[in-house]
Motif scaffolding. Structure first.
Motif, PDB file in Angstrom:
ATOM      1  N   THR A  70     -19.824 -51.829 -69.764  1.00 29.39           N
ATOM      2  CA  THR A  70     -18.586 -51.512 -70.490  1.00 29.39           C
ATOM      3  C   THR A  70     -18.904 -51.204 -71.957  1.00 29.39           C
ATOM      4  N   LEU A  71     -19.733 -52.035 -72.553  1.00 27.39           N
ATOM      5  CA  LEU A  71     -20.076 -51.817 -73.962  1.00 27.39           C
ATOM      6  C   LEU A  71     -20.922 -50.564 -74.141  1.00 27.39           C
ATOM      7  N   GLU A  72     -21.787 -50.297 -73.204  1.00 30.90           N
ATOM      8  CA  GLU A  72     -22.587 -49.066 -73.313  1.00 30.90           C
ATOM      9  C   GLU A  72     -21.682 -47.831 -73.271  1.00 30.90           C
ATOM     10  N   VAL A  73     -20.665 -47.875 -72.406  1.00 25.47           N
ATOM     11  CA  VAL A  73     -19.711 -46.754 -72.360  1.00 25.47           C
ATOM     12  C   VAL A  73     -18.965 -46.653 -73.693  1.00 25.47           C
ATOM     13  N   SER A  74     -18.511 -47.799 -74.209  1.00 27.24           N
ATOM     14  CA  SER A  74     -17.802 -47.784 -75.501  1.00 27.24           C
ATOM     15  C   SER A  74     -18.686 -47.220 -76.612  1.00 27.24           C
ATOM     16  N   LEU A  75     -19.943 -47.654 -76.632  1.00 27.61           N
ATOM     17  CA  LEU A  75     -20.851 -47.211 -77.696  1.00 27.61           C
ATOM     18  C   LEU A  75     -21.127 -45.711 -77.597  1.00 27.61           C
ATOM     19  N   LEU A  76     -21.307 -45.224 -76.383  1.00 25.43           N
ATOM     20  CA  LEU A  76     -21.519 -43.786 -76.184  1.00 25.43           C
ATOM     21  C   LEU A  76     -20.259 -42.996 -76.546  1.00 25.43           C
ATOM     22  N   SER A  77     -19.124 -43.501 -76.072  1.00 24.27           N
ATOM     23  CA  SER A  77     -17.860 -42.804 -76.317  1.00 24.27           C
ATOM     24  C   SER A  77     -17.574 -42.707 -77.810  1.00 24.27           C
ATOM     25  N   TYR A  78     -17.959 -43.746 -78.511  1.00 22.29           N
ATOM     26  CA  TYR A  78     -17.694 -43.833 -79.958  1.00 22.29           C
ATOM     27  C   TYR A  78     -18.214 -42.599 -80.693  1.00 22.29           C
ATOM     28  N   ASP A  79     -19.324 -42.071 -80.227  1.00 24.97           N
ATOM     29  CA  ASP A  79     -19.935 -40.913 -80.897  1.00 24.97           C
ATOM     30  C   ASP A  79     -19.059 -39.664 -80.818  1.00 24.97           C
ATOM     31  N   ALA A  80     -18.069 -39.674 -79.930  1.00 24.01           N
ATOM     32  CA  ALA A  80     -17.171 -38.522 -79.825  1.00 24.01           C
ATOM     33  C   ALA A  80     -16.012 -38.609 -80.815  1.00 24.01           C
ATOM     34  N   LEU A  81     -15.862 -39.732 -81.508  1.00 25.46           N
ATOM     35  CA  LEU A  81     -14.697 -39.909 -82.384  1.00 25.46           C
ATOM     36  C   LEU A  81     -14.625 -38.894 -83.528  1.00 25.46           C
ATOM     37  N   PRO A  82     -15.754 -38.564 -84.182  1.00 30.58           N
ATOM     38  CA  PRO A  82     -15.647 -37.538 -85.231  1.00 30.58           C
ATOM     39  C   PRO A  82     -15.156 -36.192 -84.687  1.00 30.58           C
ATOM     40  N   LEU A  83     -15.598 -35.830 -83.514  1.00 38.41           N
ATOM     41  CA  LEU A  83     -15.163 -34.572 -82.907  1.00 38.41           C
ATOM     42  C   LEU A  83     -13.650 -34.600 -82.675  1.00 38.41           C
ATOM     43  N   ILE A  84     -13.161 -35.725 -82.150  1.00 38.13           N
ATOM     44  CA  ILE A  84     -11.725 -35.852 -81.895  1.00 38.13           C
ATOM     45  C   ILE A  84     -10.951 -35.767 -83.215  1.00 38.13           C
ATOM     46  N   GLY A  85     -11.379 -36.537 -84.189  1.00 34.46           N
ATOM     47  CA  GLY A  85     -10.656 -36.575 -85.469  1.00 34.46           C
ATOM     48  C   GLY A  85     -10.647 -35.216 -86.161  1.00 34.46           C
ATOM     49  N   ARG A  86     -11.797 -34.588 -86.184  1.00 39.39           N
ATOM     50  CA  ARG A  86     -11.875 -33.282 -86.852  1.00 39.39           C
ATOM     51  C   ARG A  86     -11.065 -32.227 -86.106  1.00 39.39           C
ATOM     52  N   ALA A  87     -11.156 -32.257 -84.788  1.00 36.28           N
ATOM     53  CA  ALA A  87     -10.369 -31.292 -83.993  1.00 36.28           C
ATOM     54  C   ALA A  87      -8.871 -31.521 -84.217  1.00 36.28           C
ATOM     55  N   ALA A  88      -8.482 -32.797 -84.291  1.00 43.41           N
ATOM     56  CA  ALA A  88      -7.063 -33.118 -84.515  1.00 43.41           C
ATOM     57  C   ALA A  88      -6.616 -32.570 -85.866  1.00 43.41           C
ATOM     58  N   ARG A  89      -7.457 -32.759 -86.874  1.00 47.76           N
ATOM     59  CA  ARG A  89      -7.089 -32.269 -88.204  1.00 47.76           C
ATOM     60  C   ARG A  89      -6.966 -30.744 -88.214  1.00 47.76           C
ATOM     61  N   ARG A  90      -7.918 -30.085 -87.585  1.00 49.91           N
ATOM     62  CA  ARG A  90      -7.863 -28.620 -87.553  1.00 49.91           C
ATOM     63  C   ARG A  90      -6.679 -28.110 -86.725  1.00 49.91           C
ATOM     64  N   GLY A  91      -6.389 -28.860 -85.652  1.00 49.26           N
ATOM     65  CA  GLY A  91      -5.334 -28.423 -84.738  1.00 49.26           C
ATOM     66  C   GLY A  91      -3.937 -28.522 -85.337  1.00 49.26           C
ATOM     67  N   THR A  92      -3.815 -29.298 -86.395  1.00 51.21           N
ATOM     68  CA  THR A  92      -2.475 -29.411 -86.995  1.00 51.21           C
ATOM     69  C   THR A  92      -2.418 -28.549 -88.241  1.00 51.21           C
TER      70      THR A  92
END
Ligand SMILES: [Zn+2]
Length: 300
Positions: free
Chosen positions: A278-300
């Motif tokens: 579970t933690l390994e998935v969380s740690l891996l997933s975490y690396d996608a957060l900048p992509l999500i945040g930046r895409a969200a900012r650009r998308g609005t």
């Protein structure tokens, strides 16, 4: 079953949409469908033991094929109530229903309300002396070795206890299967394999969402005016998948083949230990957060 490979296509979708809109809490559609697809894949897998396969078939109404699953994904609206769904899919939606109903009821042995079992805010598990908080450069992310396995470590109550909940659901499922507790023994019985399999599916699905691994769970740090920022969590998790008026139909059509492809990615998690996985998935997933945040900012 539901691991990192599922995430990437959503990120592609996210970059394409994201006008801010009213966000209602619904994610039942994905929990129902991902659970059903997992069962369909287990049933089709020749390495699944025969009596387990038969049990899965029995407790999962509505099993179908990927053609029908595509139709369901493109056109079916589920919304905020998953009434009408029975068996294992029902139990896969139940943790969210309880999180909404029982806001203050403490779940034992965790000593936190249900909603705190759906995520783990990794930044809160950083060793003392490091500055907590989400940052785009990922410096708020702990290493696997930093994370305490002790359930009594006080940081867990704030961070969320997803890894311990997954471990518990898995252990209870194994015990129930071993004891022959394959279905409820009486009205209201909750200690049986269908319940624990459904709950396990729910938390594993939540685990694949990067925003379930951070204090910045709505990616608000990407917006100068945080109070009026769009609810990126809602956009990511359910709005695009379960919009009743066909608003996102074209996007869902683009998404489906990417999702099918993602199902075939090799699993990056090798451990059989549910807590660590579970933690390994969380740690891996975490690396996608900048992509999500930046895409969200650009998308609005
Ligand atoms: Zn959840």
């Amino acid at each position: 079953m539901f691991r990192f490979g599922r995430i990437a296509p959503w990120l592609v979708l996210l970059a394409l949409v994201l006008p801010a809109g009213p966000a209602r809490a619904w994610s039942n559609k994905e929990h129902l469908q991902l659970t059903r697809i997992a069962v369909e894949r287990l049933v089709a897998d020749p390495s699944t033991p025969d009596d387990f396969r038969q049990w899965l078939r029995r407790v999962t109404p509505g099993l179908t094929d990927m053609i029908q699953e595509e139709r369901f994904f493109l056109h079916q609206t589920v919304g905020e109530s998953a009434r009408g769904y029975e068996g294992l899919p029902h139990w896969a939606t139940e943790p969210d229903a309880r999180a909404a109903q029982d806001r203050n009821l403490l779940v034992e042995p965790f000593g936190v309300p249900e909603r705190k079992l759906h995520f783990v805010d990794l930044e809160l598990l950083l060793p003392a002396g490091r500055r907590p908080g989400y940052r785009d450069d990922l410096s708020g992310k702990p290493a696997m070795e930093d994370i305490p396995r002790d359930i009594n470590d006080p940081r867990w109550k704030a961070a969320g206890m997803l890894p311990f909940r997954v471990q518990q659901c898995y252990q209870r499922l194994v015990e129930c299967l071993g004891n022959g507790k394959l279905q409820p023994a009486y009205e209201g019985d909750e200690d049986h394999a269908i319940r624990w399999a459904g709950f396990l599916a729910h938390y594993l699905e939540d685990n694949t969402q990067p925003q379930h691994a951070t204090v910045d769970y709505k990616s608000q740090s990407y917006f100068a005016d945080r109070r009026h920022a769009p609810n990126v969590h809602a956009e990511m998790e359910y709005r695009m998948a379960d919009e009743g008026r066909g608003e996102f139909l074209q996007l869902r059509k683009e998404f489906w083949p990417l999702f099918i492809k993602a199902l075939e990615f090799p699993d990056p998690i090798q451990t059989d230990d549910p807590w660590r996985a579970t933690l390994e998935v969380s740690l891996l997933s975490y690396d996608a957060l900048p992509l999500i945040g930046r895409a969200a900012r650009r998308g609005t």
